[in-house]
Design an enzyme around this catalytic site. Structure first.
Site, PDB file in Angstrom:
ATOM      1  N   ASP A  46       0.844  -1.555  -0.023  1.00 33.22           N
ATOM      2  CA  ASP A  46       0.330   0.243   0.126  1.00 33.22           C
ATOM      3  C   ASP A  46       1.294   1.522   0.197  1.00 33.22           C
ATOM      4  O   ASP A  46       1.746   1.388   0.236  1.00 33.22           O
ATOM      5  CB  ASP A  46      -0.927  -0.108   1.362  1.00 33.22           C
ATOM      6  CG  ASP A  46      -2.544   0.811   1.059  1.00 33.22           C
ATOM      7  OD1 ASP A  46      -1.931   1.642  -0.211  1.00 33.22           O
ATOM      8  OD2 ASP A  46      -3.294   0.691   2.046  1.00 33.22           O
TER       9      ASP A  46
HETATM   10  C1  BGC Z   1      -5.141   2.908   0.210  1.00 31.72           C
HETATM   11  C2  BGC Z   1      -5.229   2.298  -0.752  1.00 31.72           C
HETATM   12  C3  BGC Z   1      -5.447   2.732  -2.486  1.00 31.72           C
HETATM   13  C4  BGC Z   1      -3.762   3.747  -2.224  1.00 31.72           C
HETATM   14  C5  BGC Z   1      -3.575   3.488  -3.576  1.00 31.72           C
HETATM   15  C6  BGC Z   1      -3.872   4.082   0.432  1.00 31.72           C
HETATM   16  O1  BGC Z   1      -3.722   5.252   1.317  1.00 31.72           O
HETATM   17  O2  BGC Z   1      -5.140   2.783   1.707  1.00 31.72           O
HETATM   18  O3  BGC Z   1      -6.582   1.863  -0.592  1.00 31.72           O
HETATM   19  O4  BGC Z   1      -5.551   2.077  -3.291  1.00 31.72           O
HETATM   20  O5  BGC Z   1      -3.477   4.654  -1.079  1.00 31.72           O
HETATM   21  O6  BGC Z   1      -4.381   5.164  -3.838  1.00 31.72           O
END
Ligand code: BGC
Length: 749
Positions: free
Chosen positions: A275
């Site tokens: 993530d």
């Molecule tokens: C979130 C994810 C997301 C990623 C990319 C993160 O902060 O937890 O769910 O896919 O950002 O935008």
């Protein structure tokens, strides 16, 4: 129109097929990798954010130069076929080996045609509709340059304080698994999907985002892992590691999770991405410095580093020091190249960039019609004392801070959405009554109090800035509207940014200022409908007791306003059912239907008894249970009949009920089947959802609904984590929600 939609979908699925067989792919990648330097291999494992930044802080700069040098494997959240093609050309035409990039995006509940937030979508209990929503999102994205979505989010959660419950399918592993499969099927074909956040992210302590998770393995396997596994079984191409720790080790660096469970036990073949800044965050977790957390992540099974830049900055020296092997780097790089190969990017790097097609397909009327229908299926009628459906006559008073806003309608994760196009509820109503009734409007109150607005205005965002009139002025205007109206619709609740990432709340009621407005409206004695906007279950005791009708519409996507009008005026009969329990107060959390009995359960019909498992100040029941939702008609259930009372291991039982529409209008009912495994070697929940069917019945019509109870449905993970069906009694419940008592039982010998 429907057929045209399906035609486009079929066409699109045919467009994206794997290029060639595995041996051809292996030979192609072997050859390519033989030409790659270590830096270029590590570059493939790097995923910076590009363009529109939606989360955190982008750490990368000078992206084009880095693409030329081969330091980038993919980019995310860059929107538009023309822009994406331009960037792809840099990779293909100006880097040494011309390896195309992956372009990802958080297409979580729609691209430009927005569907309900996932929690709402799950309340439709309609897997075909959910699959179709994912397919349409993928179709729109795939002609506008995107080949990879960070969805589905399948984190089971039993804590509505956590804002991200809006992004998932609620509290249940069985329903969550069916949704996970449907979404993977829907996305894949046109694009790659990514199941997230692996694992257990929905169990963060106290519902505070990014917080610690601590859980027994038996609970992981039985209650929290199933939806991720269902996505893997459905062939999901990628998995995103979660921010939280699992068993004391951050998921991003957790080898047991990312390799032993995911690859060895479940046979996952795709690639793992972190993530956002997941690797770097391991430093704050306290498990090492930047070099050592980058090494840990690779060793654990991460293939791609989202935003941290730990792989590009640290792996080469780590290799020289012998902290990682060339084989580890090769394996990760190969997995990413395989994904690109399977998408067909090596044969046509620009295949997803079709600006002309995008201009016809994206947000086209056909897709919007589908979104409108699906939105109306996601709404849950929580209460109706006969006010609904409304008639298109007289004067309708529309009041509330959510009544006249456009940008809040799509809901959280509207990365690609056009926030200026959705109709407001006000516009939708005026159009729907088309001169047959008058619609009066007043804002009535701000979204939250002045104090909150000043403190956190950025959080509540989207068009709901402070109205500078005093609370009294706003209220007086609303009361004047109410007095002149025959019926009042109060559009209240949360703004779209009050749920979603980093939007945890400890008080999950309708904000104070809006409650004051609602109380004043109810005091007028006029019939009133609470049109509730929310990204999570709310505490609504007063509302449930005092407001005659409550329709929960979540955030219904770009077509919310028309869908709301369809349901309010009875053109669509509501059929949504809750997929997350609504508590009576925050102190009951976590509260979920599939609880354990304990050794001191409360006796039936009691709400407090000394030395039993209960509270002094509130009973154990939720306000609205899982599976609950009303309709404009009524359904009657016959008894549950089973075709066997005693079975041997490996045998199957058939359960049947007759369901009849006893009301005056046609309607859909979600028939739910729960199993209680009454005796086991470990304690088991009082009941667990194991089947459901959404049926349509004309007035007076009845249908036989049957469920096949297979050995798999009788099984669970025991304390050795073996999936077993244990001998003993199984009680089968079939009914309209998780509190049904309609049951019968059989014995497994
Ligand atoms: C979130 C994810 C997301 C990623 C990319 C993160 O902060 O937890 O769910 O896919 O950002 O935008």
């Amino acid at each position: 129109m429907q057929s045209r939609v399906f035609f486009t979908i079929a066409l699109c699925a045919a467009l994206v097929s794997c290029s060639g067989d595995k041996s051809e792919m292996d030979a192609y990648i072997d050859d390519l990798m033989s030409k790659m330097t270590v830096e270029e291999k590590i570059g493939q494992m790097n995923l910076p954010v590009a363009g529109d930044i939606v989360t955190g802080q982008a750490k990368s700069s000078n992206i084009s130069e880095r693409i030329r040098k081969g330091e980038v494997g993919g980019l995310f959240n860059l929107k538009g076929a023309t822009k994406i093609e331009e960037v792809q050309r840099i990779a293909v035409e100006q880097s040494r080996l011309g390896i195309p990039l992956l372009f990802g995006m958080d297409i979580v509940h729609g691209y430009e045609t927005m569907f309900p937030i996932p929690l709402g979508l799950s309340c439709s209990w309609d897997m075909e509709a959910i699959e179709l929503s994912a397919r349409i999102a993928a179709q729109e994205a795939s002609v506008d340059g995107i080949c990879w979505t960070f969805s589905p989010m399948v984190d089971v959660s039993r804590d509505p304080r956590w804002g991200r419950v809006s992004e998932g399918s609620g509290e249940d592993p069985y329903l969550g698994s069916r949704v996970a499969e449907a979404m993977v099927r829907g996305y894949q074909g046109p694009i790659l999907s990514c199941v997230k956040h692996f694992a257990l992210y929905g169990a963060s302590e106290a519902g505070r985002d990014y917080n610690t998770v601590d859980m027994s393995r038996i609970r992981m396997y039985n209650d929290y892992f199933p939806p991720y596994k269902a996505a893997v079984d459905a062939g999901v191409a990628s998995v995103m590691a979660s921010f939280n720790e699992v068993d004391g080790i951050p998921a991003t660096g957790n080898k047991w999770l990312l390799t032993d469970v995911l690859r060895e036990q479940w046979g996952f073949q795709g690639f793992v991405v972190t993530d956002y800044t997941g690797i770097e965050e391991m430093i704050a977790h306290g498990v090492g410095d930047f070099e050592s957390v980058s090494v840990q992540a690779l060793e654990a099974g991460v293939d791609m580093d989202m935003v941290s830049e730990g792989f590009v900055q640290k792996l080469k020296t780590a290799l020289k020091k012998g902290l990682v092997s060339m084989n580890d780097i090769d394996t990760a790089c190969r997995r990413i190249l395989e994904a690109k190969y399977k998408l067909g990017l090596f044969s046509d790097p620009y295949k997803f960039c079709k600006p002309e097609e995008a201009s016809q397909v994206v947000y086209c009327q056909g897709y919007r019609d589908v979104a409108r229908r699906i939105a109306s299926e996601s709404f849950v009628l929580l209460k109706n004392d006969g006010v609904l459906p409304l008639k298109k006559q007289g004067t309708i008073g529309l009041v509330g801070p959510l009544a006249d806003t456009r940008s809040n309608m799509p809901g959280t994760w509207s990365v690609a959405a056009r926030l200026d196009v959705p109709k407001t509820i006000r516009e939708g109503l005026v159009e729907a009554v088309a001169g047959k009734a008058m619609v009066l409007y007043a804002k009535g109150s701000n979204l939250v109090s002045d104090y909150d607005l000043e403190m956190r205005s950025t959080m509540f965002g989207r068009e709901l800035g402070r109205d500078h009139r005093t609370d009294k002025q706003l209220l007086d205007e609303a009361l004047a509207v109410a007095r002149s109206s025959d019926v009042i619709i109060a559009a209240l609740g949360e703004s779209s940014e009050m749920s979603g990432e980093s939007s945890s709340r400890t008080d999950i009621s309708i904000p104070d200022v809006q409650q004051e407005l609602l109380k004043a409206l109810v005091a007028t004695g006029k019939p009133i409908v609470l049109l509730l906007f929310n990204g999570r279950p709310l505490t609504l005791n007063w509302e449930a007791e005092n407001v005659p009708a409550i329709l929960d519409v979540w955030f219904g996507g770009s077509e919310t306003a028309d869908a709301v009008a369809d349901v309010l005026f009875g053109e669509v009969n509501p059929s949504g059912k809750l997929t997350m329990t609504f508590p009576k107060n925050v102190g009951q959390i976590p509260i979920y239907y599939a609880a354990k009995n304990t050794g001191r359960p409360l006796q039936e019909g009691r709400w407090f008894e000394k030395f039993r498992s209960n509270y002094l100040d509130v009973d154990n029941q939720p306000l609205y249970p899982f599976g609950y939702g009303l309709s404009y008609t009524t359904f009657e259930y016959g008894p549950v009949t089973l075709n066997a009372k005693e079975i041997e291991a490996g045998e199957t039982v058939m359960a049947e009920v007759v369901v009849r529409n006893t009301g005056k209008v046609a309607g859909k009912e979600v028939v739910q089947m729960y199993i209680q495994d009454a005796v086991g070697s470990t304690t088991r929940p009082v009941r667990e959802l194991k089947g459901f069917q959404k049926i349509y019945l004309e007035p007076g019509e009845s249908k036989i609904v049957s469920f096949e109870i297979t050995p798999e449905l009788m099984s669970h993970y025991n304390s050795e984590l073996k999936f077993v069906a244990e001998p003993g009694e199984f009680i089968i419940f079939v009914g309209t929600d998780s509190e049904t008592r309609n049951s019968s039982s059989f014995n497994l010998r």
